[in-house]
Design a protein around this motif. Structure first.
Motif, short mmCIF file in Angstrom:
data_model
loop_
_atom_site.label_atom_id
_atom_site.label_comp_id
_atom_site.label_asym_id
_atom_site.label_seq_id
_atom_site.Cartn_x
_atom_site.Cartn_y
_atom_site.Cartn_z
N HIS A 120 40.92 -60.27 78.87
CA HIS A 120 39.87 -61.01 77.98
C HIS A 120 39.87 -60.77 76.36
N SER A 123 38.76 -65.09 73.21
CA SER A 123 37.22 -65.53 73.39
C SER A 123 37.43 -67.04 72.66
N LYS A 225 34.80 -63.48 88.64
CA LYS A 225 33.80 -62.51 88.59
C LYS A 225 34.05 -61.35 89.52
N ASN A 251 36.00 -69.23 82.23
CA ASN A 251 35.65 -68.54 80.92
C ASN A 251 35.98 -69.22 79.76
#
Ligand SMILES: *[C@@H]1O[C@H](CO)[C@@H](O)[C@H](O)[C@H]1NC(C)=O
Ligand SMILES: *[C@@H]1O[C@H](CO)[C@@H](O)[C@H](O)[C@H]1NC(C)=O
Ligand SMILES: *[C@@H]1O[C@H](CO)[C@@H](O)[C@H](O)[C@H]1NC(C)=O
Ligand SMILES: *[C@@H]1O[C@H](CO)[C@@H](O)[C@H](O)[C@H]1NC(C)=O
Length: 485
Positions: A120, A123, A225, A251
């Protein structure tokens, strides 16, 4: 190589102060870093050419990130091309490991390579887009220069985006450069080369610079998740059942406005489904996996396609078909019930069976069983935020030991009871946050499975069947005919 888990767990920080700098017994003659940007993951490889500046320089402090930065989701160190096992993080707040480089003399050199996967780090920007718009991510790092405890003669950083469509990128001060600071060529940016860079960690005069890059992605940004895998061993059926309960999430950029199914159908027809829409994905299964299933909260999902893998032994048997004597993985194409837009979730279960003999071996001298269970079925560019693997051993298994190929957050032991169990089965639950495709490795469990335990199931089954038989006999003696008065 197997290592007991406790050796792999990170040490607790010893003091409250920051990690103190190591003796300055090395310099980096050259560092070359390549950063591969993706959707959910960033893959970084860094080559260090290291020179000892004194005899017996001790261990090398290798920074995995800067002070206050997150530890990478995955990292691996190799010295002279050989992976180094058992190195641990010295301090959580400035993730650094201590690497033995052997007994070096002054001016001797060695090459070290560091592989890292960040989770991550990119973004979506903008955070919401319309259905047909292109999807862009912004990647951010706190460290333009390679984080380091030692001075570096020359270093350069290449950042590779998936496509040449790069909207913008940050700038770099010219402090350590002779000519260019940032050069773009196609989908690649080169930072530096930087010359005579002092250590960036410890007492330092270098101010690390943040850097960012705004780029296009043409694939959905897939995340789990949660992943709850259960692996159930049946000696009785010579079977291993693997079942994954998955909370899938897209995402990517969220949908602005409403979703048009018509536009989606049209884009599918033109084979140009926008990157922010996830309509299917494929899991690679072991070659001997069979009896797959796929269901969600509504029921069976029929829109899946399973292609069974093959092994050389199977190929030899089917002589009519000319197949190569190779092992071919099975593939399971999964299509969620609805296309998954940015920010949407989909919760489902997939499972399969495979022959126990493929994953279970017996040690000849001790009779000990060694079971290998993959932590997850990896997928390119996937990040699992919270993963749990529960290994359920047969009833009566004893002396259970667990060996994980990487440090995990927790390992717990419990008893799992199902149908026809008497004493309950031994279960091991392993948890870890932030896992990636690189974590798709085997967890090993060793246990004893005595003969009495092997007979436990048949005896239970026999006594249940016997009980039913006696009950049947008893019932037959009862007079059911209704008493007609
Ligand atoms: C960058 O630094 C900030 C502030 O110290 C920190 O919160 C953030 O996690 C860092 N970024 C990464 C990728 O580690
Ligand atoms: C789901 O499909 C499998 C085989 O495809 C079948 O055996 C099973 O009965 C089905 N279950 C339901 C609830 O429809
Ligand atoms: C996705 O799941 C999270 C929690 O798991 C929930 O808070 C959120 O509302 C879900 N989003 C959608 C679009 O279903
Ligand atoms: C069952 O009970 C009925 C009435 O009580 C009786 O007439 C009949 O003979 C009985 N049958 C047997 C097999 O005992």
């Amino acid at each position: 190589m197997l290592l007991p888990t406790f050796l792999l767990l990170p040490f607790l920080p010893l003091g409250l102060g920051a990690l103190s700098p190591p003796p300055q017994t090395y310099i980096n003659t050259a560092i070359a870093r390549t950063v591969e940007l993706g959707g959910a993951t960033t893959h970084i490889t860094t080559q260090y050419n290291i020179k000892a500046t004194s005899d017996g320089p001790g261990e090398y402090h290798l920074a995995l990130a800067g002070e206050g930065d997150e530890e990478p989701a995955w990292w691996e160190v190799a010295v002279g091309g050989k992976p180094v096992e058992g190195v641990t993080i010295l301090d959580d707040r400035s993730p650094t490991v201590s690497v033995p480089l052997g007994d070096l003399k002054k001016d001797e050199t060695v090459t070290l390579s560091l592989t890292q996967v960040l989770a991550h780090a990119s973004s979506p920007l903008p955070a919401a887009i319309e259905q047909r718009e292109s999807q862009y991510l912004v990647w951010k790092t706190n460290s333009t220069y390679v984080d380091n405890w030692y001075p570096t003669d020359v270093e350069r950083v290449k950042i590779r985006a998936p496509h040449p469509s790069i909207l913008s990128y940050g700038s770099v001060p010219s402090t350590y450069t002779r000519d260019s600071t940032v050069t773009k060529s196609g989908a690649t940016l080169t930072l530096g080369p930087f010359h005579s860079v002092p250590p960036t960690l410890g007492k330092t005069e270098v101010k690390q610079q943040p850097f960012s890059l705004h780029y296009e992605v043409k694939e959905p940004v897939i995340g789990y998740k949660t992943l709850k895998r259960s692996a159930e061993v049946s000696h009785w059926g010579a079977n291993l059942n693997i079942q994954d309960d998955i909370a899938l999430v897209n995402n990517g950029a969220k949908l602005k406005g409403h979703f048009s199914r018509l536009a989606h159908q049209q884009s599918k027809y033109h084979a140009s489904v926008p990157a922010q829409i996830l309509s299917d994905f494929t899991l690679r299964l072991p070659p001997t996996a069979h009896s797959t299933y796929y269901y969600d909260t509504i029921g069976n999902v029929s829109t899946s396609h399973f292609r069974q893998g093959t092994t050389p032994a199977q190929n030899a048997k089917s002589s009519r078909v000319r197949t190569s004597p190779r092992t071919v993985e099975g593939t399971l194409e999964l299509r969620p019930r609805y296309p998954l837009l940015g920010g949407w979730n989909y919760t489902f279960t997939v499972g399969w069976d495979m022959p126990l003999g493929d994953v279970l071996k017996s040690e000849v001298e001790t009779g000990k069983k060694v079971l290998a269970v993959p932590f997850l079925t990896g997928m390119k560019d996937l990040v699992v935020d919270d993963a749990e693997l529960k290994i359920i051993l047969p009833e009566g298994a004893t002396d259970v030991q667990v060996f994980t190929p990487f440090p995990v957050d927790s390992i717990s032991h419990s008893t799992h009871k199902t149908y026809l169990d008497t004493t309950g089965r031994y279960a091991v639950t392993i948890k870890k946050a932030h896992i990636t495709e690189n974590h798709a490795q085997n967890v090993y469990v060793t246990y004893h499975y005595p003969l009495s335990a092997q007979l436990q199931k048949p005896i239970t089954v026999a006594s249940v069947v016997g009980g039913l038989f006696l009950l049947g006999m008893g019932l037959r003696r009862v007079n059911y005919s209704i008493d007609k008065k």
